[in-house]
Each structure stands twice: as C-alpha cells, then as structure tokens.
Design a protein around this motif. Structure first.
Motif, PDB file in Angstrom:
ATOM      1  N   ALA A   1      -5.175  -5.726  -0.278  1.00 51.02           N
ATOM      2  CA  ALA A   1      -4.083  -4.809  -1.269  1.00 51.02           C
ATOM      3  C   ALA A   1      -3.992  -5.098  -2.702  1.00 51.02           C
ATOM      4  O   ALA A   1      -3.750  -4.465  -3.399  1.00 51.02           O
ATOM      5  CB  ALA A   1      -2.585  -5.245  -0.489  1.00 51.02           C
TER       6      ALA A   1
ATOM      7  N   LYS B   1       0.776  -1.280  -0.013  1.00 50.96           N
ATOM      8  CA  LYS B   1      -0.130  -0.137  -0.058  1.00 50.96           C
ATOM      9  C   LYS B   1       0.812   1.326   0.066  1.00 50.96           C
ATOM     10  O   LYS B   1       0.752   2.175  -0.663  1.00 50.96           O
ATOM     11  CB  LYS B   1      -1.036   0.106   1.217  1.00 50.96           C
ATOM     12  CG  LYS B   1      -1.970  -1.201   0.931  1.00 50.96           C
ATOM     13  CD  LYS B   1      -3.320  -0.820   1.762  1.00 50.96           C
ATOM     14  CE  LYS B   1      -3.347  -0.564   3.244  1.00 50.96           C
ATOM     15  NZ  LYS B   1      -4.534  -1.036   3.932  1.00 50.96           N
TER      16      LYS B   1
ATOM     17  N   ASP C   1      -9.701   1.524   2.044  1.00 53.71           N
ATOM     18  CA  ASP C   1      -8.429   1.112   1.703  1.00 53.71           C
ATOM     19  C   ASP C   1      -7.882   2.001   0.206  1.00 53.71           C
ATOM     20  O   ASP C   1      -6.966   2.446   0.159  1.00 53.71           O
ATOM     21  CB  ASP C   1      -8.402  -0.200   1.019  1.00 53.71           C
ATOM     22  CG  ASP C   1      -8.557  -1.348   2.100  1.00 53.71           C
ATOM     23  OD1 ASP C   1      -8.147  -0.982   3.226  1.00 53.71           O
ATOM     24  OD2 ASP C   1      -8.857  -2.580   1.669  1.00 53.71           O
TER      25      ASP C   1
END
Ligand code: NAP
Length: 280
Positions: A266, A14, A55
């Motif tokens: 991710a 990330k 996210d």
C-alpha cells in the motif's frame, strides 16, 4: 492481545488513495503513473510485479510493466531507466530485485531519478529522512508507522527496539521511530545480550530474516510486537516472531501473513501519489 490487521489498514489506505485519484480524474488531469521494471524470469519476482500492477489498477494509478530478458546488458537497462526518468506520465520507478548476477544492483538503482525513487532508498531520499525532513520514505517501515498510527499506539517516550539494521528496513525504521519521539535501540548480529535488550522494548520490531527467531523471553509483558519477517518454512509463510509463543505476552502483535507485507504494497502506491504531488 490485539491483532494488528494489515489487511484492514492497507485496505483503508487504498480506499483513501482511490478517492484522491478519482478527484484528480474528475478534474480531467493526468493520473499518477508507476513503472515496474523486471529483468529475467525469477518466479517470485514475477508474482511481486503482478501484485504491484494489480494494486495500481485497484486505486487508479497508471502502470507500465517493462519486462527485459535475463541476459539484458547494463547499458540497455540503464537506457530503459533513463527513458522512464524522462517520461512525463511516470512518477515512480521500481526495479524489481534481485537482478540477475551480472548486473550490479546499487549501480543500476543509482540511475533512477531521485524524484521517481518510490522505494525511498536513494542517498537523497535516505538523507532527507535522516535529516528529519522526509519526502519519499522506504515502504516497509513507513507501513509500520501507518499501522501504529491507525491503532493509535503511542510512540512518544516509549522504548523501541529494532532487530536488524538493513537499509531497507532497520535503519529507516529507526529514523522514523526517533522522529516520533521514541527512544530507539538498533540491534544486529553482533549485539551482545540481545534477549535482555529486546525484553526492555515497549515496541519491538523484528526484521532479522530468521523464522520464529523472537521468543517470549525476548518480549516485555504488554509490548507491541511488529513482525517484518517473511520466511518460508515447509512451503508456508512465517515471520521472524514465534507468534504462538509470544502472542499472549503482547498488547498488540502483527500476523504473518496479513501484517506488514500488505502495508509495504500500500505504501508503494502512496509514494507514487506523493511523488506526483511533490515533483510532477
Ligand atoms: P537483511 O538485510 O538480511 O538484514 C537482517 C538484519 O538482521 C541484519 O542487520 C543482521 O545483522 C540482523 N541479524 C541477523 N541475524 C541476527 C541475529 N542472530 N541477531 C541479531 N540480529 C541479526 O534483511 P532485511 O532486508 O532487513 O529483511 C528482514 C526480514 O524482513 C526478511 O525476512 C525479509 O524477507 C523481510 N522483509 C519483509 C518486508 C515486508 O514487506 N514485510 C520487506 C522487506 C523485508 P548484521 O547487519 O550484523 O548482518
């Protein structure tokens, strides 16, 4: 035994992604966009969707949340997907599963543009993976491969055994390990002598959907054990591997929670950037 830390690996992915997206922003260009479509009020699905949006925010991907009512007709859902297919700000589309019973999941998913299929489950993307020229690959097995890479765990010439042959995990996992020159065996519910086959695996991937299914008799001394399973027992999460029973025998093992699940999240972000770079 070494624990494979899904939190650390996914965090690193990330951070790298955020840097790449910051560079896109700095050039004044459009950032990648992900659309998440939710039909109905399934509480677990709502949590998954909220996580995906969160996210995206963390790494700078633009996100759209389309929340449709439980009784939404097929035609209306398809219209929503087609609008997103034509939206130049959107690079990836996810329809959160399960869908309400009156909607056929395969039929609905087939309307997502192959270039926006960030789940990597369309016939085109699965076909590319099978041909050994992958573009957008299914997030969970991609996440497993990233973990192996991060810990520099060799795959070439190794015996890999996968328990499970689903389209979402087992099958693409086999393709990816084969591409990295492992010798792959895929097991399923009709496999005979399962424990014996598993106990030959240098790398053992469990994607069965049965809590603590893999015990120490099924694990080779020094094996790398990857637990894909997410099961809920007495309100607590646990994997397909009986961690306490198996851990001492492994060279590496993934925990649940804190393992493959975080990698799946991710990889969805990574696929969105990949779709932006490949097709936008
Ligand atoms: P699935 O579609 O239900 O597939 C399960 C597979 O396990 C099938 O191939 C089945 O064989 C096989 N199996 C079932 N019982 C068996 C037995 N007794 N012996 C040997 N094989 C057996 O499940 P899935 O979608 O692949 O998911 C598997 C697990 O991973 C679930 O716990 C799921 O929640 C979890 N998951 C986690 C993530 C993540 O991000 N960590 C992502 C996706 C899934 P048949 O084909 O013969 O039925």
């Amino acid at each position: 035994m070494k624990l494979i830390d899904g939190k650390a690996v996914s965090q690193k992915i990330k951070e790298d992604l955020k840097l790449r997206i910051d560079q896109i922003k700095a050039k004044g260009e459009r950032v990648p966009g992900l659309a998440v479509v939710l039909v109905g009020e399934n509480p677990a699905s709502k949590v998954y969707v909220a996580n995906k949006i969160k996210d995206c925010e963390q790494v700078g991907i633009k996100s759209i949340h389309c929340h449709l009512q439980e009784h939404t007709e097929k035609a209306e859902l398809i219209k929503t997907i087609e609008k997103l297919n034509n939206d130049k700000e959107i690079d990836g589309i996810i329809v959160q599963l399960p869908l309400p019973k009156h909607l056929n999941e395969n039929e609905i998913l087939s309307h997502i543009s192959i270039h926006k299929d960030v789940d990597g489950l369309s016939a085109y993307q699965m076909g590319k993976l099978t041909l050994g020229i992958p573009e957008l690959t299914p997030c969970t097995p991609s996440g497993v491969m990233e973990m192996l890479r991060y810990y520099e765990i060799p795959t070439e010439g190794k015996r890999a055994v996968i328990i499970g042959r689903s389209n979402i995990v087992g099958k693409p996992m086999a393709m990816m390990l084969m591409k990295e020159n492992a010798t792959v065996t895929v097991c399923h519910s009709r496999t005979k002598d399962l424990a014996e086959i598993c106990s030959k695996g240098d790398i053992l991937v469990a994607a069965v959907g049965k809590a603590r299914f893999v015990n120490s008799d099924m694990v080779k001394e020094g094996a790398v054990v990857i637990d894909v399973g997410i099961n809920r027992v007495d309100g607590k999460l646990c994997g397909d591997v009986d961690f306490d029973n198996v851990a001492d025998k492994c060279s590496y093992i993934t925990p649940v929670p804190g393992g493959v699940g975080l990698m799946t999240r991710a990889m969805l972000l990574l696929n969105t950037l990949k779709a932006y770079e490949l097709y936008a």
